[in-house]
Enzyme design. Structure first.
Site, short mmCIF file in Angstrom:
data_model
loop_
_atom_site.label_atom_id
_atom_site.label_comp_id
_atom_site.label_asym_id
_atom_site.label_seq_id
_atom_site.Cartn_x
_atom_site.Cartn_y
_atom_site.Cartn_z
N TYR A 108 0.82 -1.21 0.00
CA TYR A 108 0.00 0.00 0.00
C TYR A 108 0.85 1.26 0.00
O TYR A 108 2.07 1.20 0.23
CB TYR A 108 -0.95 0.00 1.22
CG TYR A 108 -0.27 0.36 2.52
CD1 TYR A 108 0.57 -0.54 3.17
CD2 TYR A 108 -0.42 1.63 3.07
CE1 TYR A 108 1.20 -0.19 4.34
CE2 TYR A 108 0.20 1.98 4.27
CZ TYR A 108 1.02 1.06 4.89
OH TYR A 108 1.67 1.40 6.05
N ARG A 131 8.11 3.65 -5.07
CA ARG A 131 8.19 2.73 -3.93
C ARG A 131 7.13 1.64 -4.05
O ARG A 131 7.39 0.47 -3.76
CB ARG A 131 8.03 3.48 -2.61
CG ARG A 131 8.26 2.56 -1.42
CD ARG A 131 8.30 3.30 -0.12
NE ARG A 131 7.03 3.98 0.14
CZ ARG A 131 6.82 4.78 1.17
NH1 ARG A 131 7.78 5.02 2.03
NH2 ARG A 131 5.65 5.36 1.34
N HIS A 184 -1.71 -21.22 0.90
CA HIS A 184 -0.57 -20.33 1.15
C HIS A 184 0.18 -19.95 -0.13
O HIS A 184 0.40 -18.79 -0.40
CB HIS A 184 0.41 -20.99 2.13
CG HIS A 184 -0.03 -20.92 3.57
ND1 HIS A 184 -1.16 -21.55 4.03
CD2 HIS A 184 0.51 -20.30 4.65
CE1 HIS A 184 -1.29 -21.32 5.32
NE2 HIS A 184 -0.29 -20.56 5.72
N LYS A 197 6.66 -2.16 1.95
CA LYS A 197 5.49 -1.50 2.56
C LYS A 197 4.26 -2.40 2.38
O LYS A 197 3.44 -2.19 1.48
CB LYS A 197 5.28 -0.12 1.94
CG LYS A 197 4.38 0.79 2.78
CD LYS A 197 4.44 2.24 2.30
CE LYS A 197 3.43 3.12 3.01
NZ LYS A 197 3.82 3.50 4.36
N LEU A 253 11.34 1.04 7.04
CA LEU A 253 10.62 1.43 5.83
C LEU A 253 11.15 2.81 5.45
O LEU A 253 11.02 3.77 6.23
CB LEU A 253 9.12 1.46 6.13
CG LEU A 253 8.11 1.52 4.98
CD1 LEU A 253 7.91 2.93 4.47
CD2 LEU A 253 8.51 0.60 3.82
#
Lengths: 278, 278
Positions: free
Chosen positions: A33, A52, A101, A146, A202
């Site tokens: 996000y 990013r 998964h 992120k 981050l």
């Protein structure tokens, strides 16, 4: 439109927005996000946020077909909101498939955007400074991506709020990493220091803006590890982030930083940062 | 009903199931889950799964008003599916509110359940054994909570599948923790060993069943740390899990375990475990 929403190419009202139960974002935190603010109708550092976003998605092998179109759609959503100052939330999850998964390679990502009126933190926070607490950094080892796997951040932020603090500063192996939704800087002998952008932090857009702008203003800027001891002995401490902007921290774990007032260099950087917006 | 779904007290078809965009499970991985299998219409170890669910939710301060009703609803959903053998997925997220890291204390959780026909792994896997790889354990430090923040597990499982392996065995500080969706056991000199249930592993229901049942069968059972070296030198290696059952591992990182065939004690435990189901 009030609080318009975008899902996979379509614009709609928030009330019409629904997510599939087997969206992998919902069952596996399998997504990334960005939060992008727009001032006076102009998105701030949109290109950096998208760069990013691309890196985050690539790190998880999430394939978005057209980032150019997505950026245009993001701008359109902000326009449709009609807000002078807006906060855009953009989330990309891997896609929808029966729960398992290991993911399929050919999934179409689910892209969601919301936009809300931007609400700054109260002026008082910047004028008087805020409190913070320190907590062990419990997160995984790839914090440079992120992702929406934010549960550790959520738990730490809640602990901070309960303690009457603005933010939790996380500590790994005796060294500061960052806040739960912000990066951390200290000032010592007029030098501005922030931990290096390792896999444990981050690399915030605002962090990078401050590093660049502080250097332009003539400050010595260093990316160096900061121990817990160095944090408490700093001349100034501040946090950065898209929503946080440049936030002075005047008390940590109940102990005041210097004289307990926002530092001069922090104030200078805050004013300068505000001047860059819109 | 085919693949019936339950959301917050209502039973519906999968197609009708929709999640709110600001469900905190979707934006923050702020939730917990269980997978419960039912054999011949009888849920296996339902009570243990619910006990763990309660503990996971409590660890995150997610408050469910009536677990008794939820368990009854889970049983009803399995009945409605009509499947002889079924796999129930139960997820509880903290609730829905405007996006902000720190959560409100008064949220009503969102509870979702799905049920699918249970598909066992192919018999061949159990007869011939499977391959595994080892990977650094990149997860957070509170793996004992069964949360939906599964991204690290997802990435590791995908690496395993790409390598032609069944599972990735995760290694932290030189010691085995567990698989991405299973616990690990080794057999050495007829003793059955699994890592202790520290904060770094998820204490599986099947893990506990095997510990109990192996002891009943007269085996020496130990909860002890297992180094990477001890793993490769084991007489037998197997994985446990609700879906995994008791899975022999015969090759790790390309090296065979003993003679490369499923171990005798593993086989005995598998047969015994199968005998307990429905």
């Amino acid at each position: 439109m009030n609080n318009p929403v975008y899902i996979n190419g379509e614009f709609m009202e928030y009330e019409a927005a629904r997510i599939d139960l087997e969206d992998r974002g919902y069952q596996f935190a399998d997504g990334v996000y960005e939060v992008i603010n727009s001032y006076n109708g102009k998105p701030f550092r949109m290109i950096e946020h998208f760069e990013r976003l691309k890196k985050s998605a690539a790190a998880l092998e999430i394939k978005v077909s057209d980032y150019g179109q997505l950026q245009a759609d993001a701008e359109e959503l902000i326009r449709r909101s009609g807000f002078t100052d807006a906060s855009l939330y953009l989330q990309i999850t891997r896609g929808t498939e029966p729960r398992s998964h290991a993911y399929s390679d050919d999934l179409t990502p689910n892209i969601v955007m919301t936009v809300k009126e931007l609400k700054n933190h109260p002026d008082e926070y910047y004028q008087k400074g805020v409190k913070a607490i320190t907590l062990p950094d419990e997160r995984w080892s790839r914090c440079y991506i992120k992702t929406i796997a934010l549960l550790p951040n959520v738990l730490a932020k809640k602990k901070a709020k309960r303690a009457g603090a603005f933010e939790a500063i996380m500590v790994r192996d005796g060294f500061i990493t960052e806040g739960t939704s912000s990066n951390l800087f200290i000032v010592r002998d007029e030098r501005i220091i922030t931990p290096p952008a390792t896999n444990y932090i981050l690399n915030g857009i605002t962090r990078r803006v401050i590093l660049e702008e502080a250097a332009k203003l003539g400050f010595t800027v260093l990316e160096e590890s900061i121990s817990l001891g160095e944090l408490f002995e700093a001349d100034e401490v501040f946090l950065t982030g898209t929503t946080t902007e440049v936030m002075p921290v005047v008390e940590i774990d109940g102990g005041v930083i210097k004289d307990g007032k926002p530092g001069k260099i922090t104030g200078k950087l805050f004013d300068h940062y505000r001047g860059l917006l819109g």
